[in-house]
Design an enzyme around this catalytic site. Structure first.
Site, mmCIF file in Angstrom:
data_model
loop_
_atom_site.group_PDB
_atom_site.id
_atom_site.type_symbol
_atom_site.label_atom_id
_atom_site.label_comp_id
_atom_site.label_asym_id
_atom_site.label_seq_id
_atom_site.Cartn_x
_atom_site.Cartn_y
_atom_site.Cartn_z
ATOM 1 N N PRO A 190 46.397 94.208 85.265
ATOM 2 C CA PRO A 190 47.716 93.806 84.773
ATOM 3 C C PRO A 190 47.736 92.301 84.536
ATOM 4 C CG PRO A 190 47.790 94.186 87.140
ATOM 5 C CD PRO A 190 46.398 94.515 86.697
ATOM 6 N N GLN A 222 53.271 97.848 87.281
ATOM 7 C CA GLN A 222 53.173 96.911 88.402
ATOM 8 C C GLN A 222 54.456 96.109 88.554
ATOM 9 O OE1 GLN A 222 50.958 93.032 88.588
ATOM 10 N NE2 GLN A 222 49.542 94.203 89.858
ATOM 11 N N CYS A 265 49.421 87.436 92.351
ATOM 12 C CA CYS A 265 49.647 86.424 91.314
ATOM 13 C C CYS A 265 49.786 85.039 91.934
ATOM 14 C CB CYS A 265 50.896 86.753 90.509
ATOM 15 S SG CYS A 265 51.248 85.511 89.239
ATOM 16 N N ASN A 268 37.738 93.065 91.840
ATOM 17 C CA ASN A 268 38.223 92.327 90.679
ATOM 18 C C ASN A 268 37.810 90.861 90.812
ATOM 19 O OD1 ASN A 268 41.285 90.826 89.778
ATOM 20 N ND2 ASN A 268 39.928 91.740 88.281
ATOM 21 N N GLY A 269 37.394 90.282 89.678
ATOM 22 C CA GLY A 269 37.045 88.862 89.662
ATOM 23 C C GLY A 269 35.663 88.609 89.097
#
EC number: 1.3.1.-
Length: 331
Positions: free
Chosen positions: A18, A72, A102, A204-205
């Site tokens: 997202p 989300q 975030c 993630n990353g």
């Protein structure tokens, strides 16, 4: 097969992250076409949903061809998160996801997103409020911790599982890192191998190539990978990863013609979703990403920025396609 509640995903699924102002329906459609197994909406403010804010409500748009798709939400107030979960449920996504990752200041300052990493008890209360307000599977995306001195992802993962979260995506950076430095997937490996953890753990990353996806899959033992910035302007990454996993072969990069076709599709779907003028205005942020590293694109980018109709865009596309067909690329 990976299961999130009653949602079935293929073994080692690839998820589209997202991303604010990126993961809208036109972009999600393009990523789905190029192999993404599951998508998430842009993150949506719980307060905005409750106020019936037009921008927030528009982000609830989902389409059957996207499924499975998650919406989300983010926020720092239990009641607002509970009410927003009910609003989200009404549009019938497959999953409700909570953003606790975030790092952007305007979100963190409201005690939401990665701001909640400072208060794990609050994170759990917010999560419980959402879980108790919907029959849909609830998932969470978060980071390792606020900073290197307060990495708490192991505790967070266990406690989120205890209150009913069905899957967890971990961006392997702290909030203090923002998007800088290297993501440390060793923490993802540790969470996945915690004997108390039974839910799927997605990493993630820094995934920007098929080879890196393969390396991280094998090295860090996660259940799947979520790709964010690596897909911006490059939706082909999902099929490239899948092809490499299956064959060990690296697919050739998309040609200029294929890139132009993707831009045209993206623009047309943006027009269908938001109207021609606004859809094409919102496309402007994407052109440079689709043609990153392509020589002499600057002149065409300027022309793309000046179009307000698909007919005008088709003219620029034809001109660019003709130019690059005669252009000799030197490796």
């Amino acid at each position: 097969m990976i299961k999130i509640g009653n949602i079935e995903l293929p073994e080692f699924p690839l998820l589209l992250a997202p991303m604010e102002d990126v993961s809208d329906p036109p972009f999600r459609k393009l990523c789905k076409m190029h192999g993404a197994d599951m998508m998430y909406s842009e993150f949506i403010s719980s307060e905005g949903l409750i106020r019936d804010a037009m921008k927030s409500m528009k982000k609830l748009d989902i389409f059957d061809y996207e499924r499975p798709v998650g919406i989300q939400i983010f926020g720092g107030d239990e009641e607002a998160m509970s009410l927003s979960a009910k609003i989200v449920e009404a549009v019938n996504p497959d999953i409700v996801d909570i953003n606790f990752g975030c790092p952007v200041k305007k979100v963190v300052c409201k005690g939401a997103g990665a701001g909640v990493l400072k208060d794990v008890d609050l994170m759990i209360r917010l999560t419980k409020a959402v879980v108790n307000s919907t029959h849909l599977p609830v998932t969470v995306k978060t980071r390792l911790g606020w900073d290197t001195e307060s990495i708490n992802i192991m505790e967070v993962a266990e406690r989120l599982q205890e209150v009913g979260v069905k899957a967890l995506t971990i961006h392997a950076r702290t909030r203090a890192q923002m998007y800088k430095g290297e993501a440390d997937w060793n923490y993802i490996h540790a969470v996945k191998n915690n004997p108390n953890i039974e839910i799927p753990i997605f990493g993630n990353g820094d995934i920007d190539s098929a080879q890196k996806a393969w390396e991280y899959k094998n090295k860090f033992d996660c259940d799947g990978i979520m790709i964010g910035r690596g897909a911006i302007g490059y939706p082909w990454i999902f099929n490239e990863v899948k092809h490499f996993f299956k064959t060990g072969e690296i697919l050739p990069e998309p040609t200029i013609t294929q890139r132009l076709e993707a831009v045209r599709q993206h623009a047309e779907w943006s027009k269908d979703w938001k109207g021609e003028r606004l859809g094409l205005i919102e496309m402007r942020q994407h052109y440079s990403n689709y043609f990153r590293g392509i020589p002499h694109f600057k002149d065409f980018r300027r022309k793309f920025l000046e179009v307000f109709t698909l007919e005008e865009m088709d003219g620029v596309i034809a001109e660019a396609d003709a130019f690059y067909k005669d252009f000799e690329f030197v490796n």
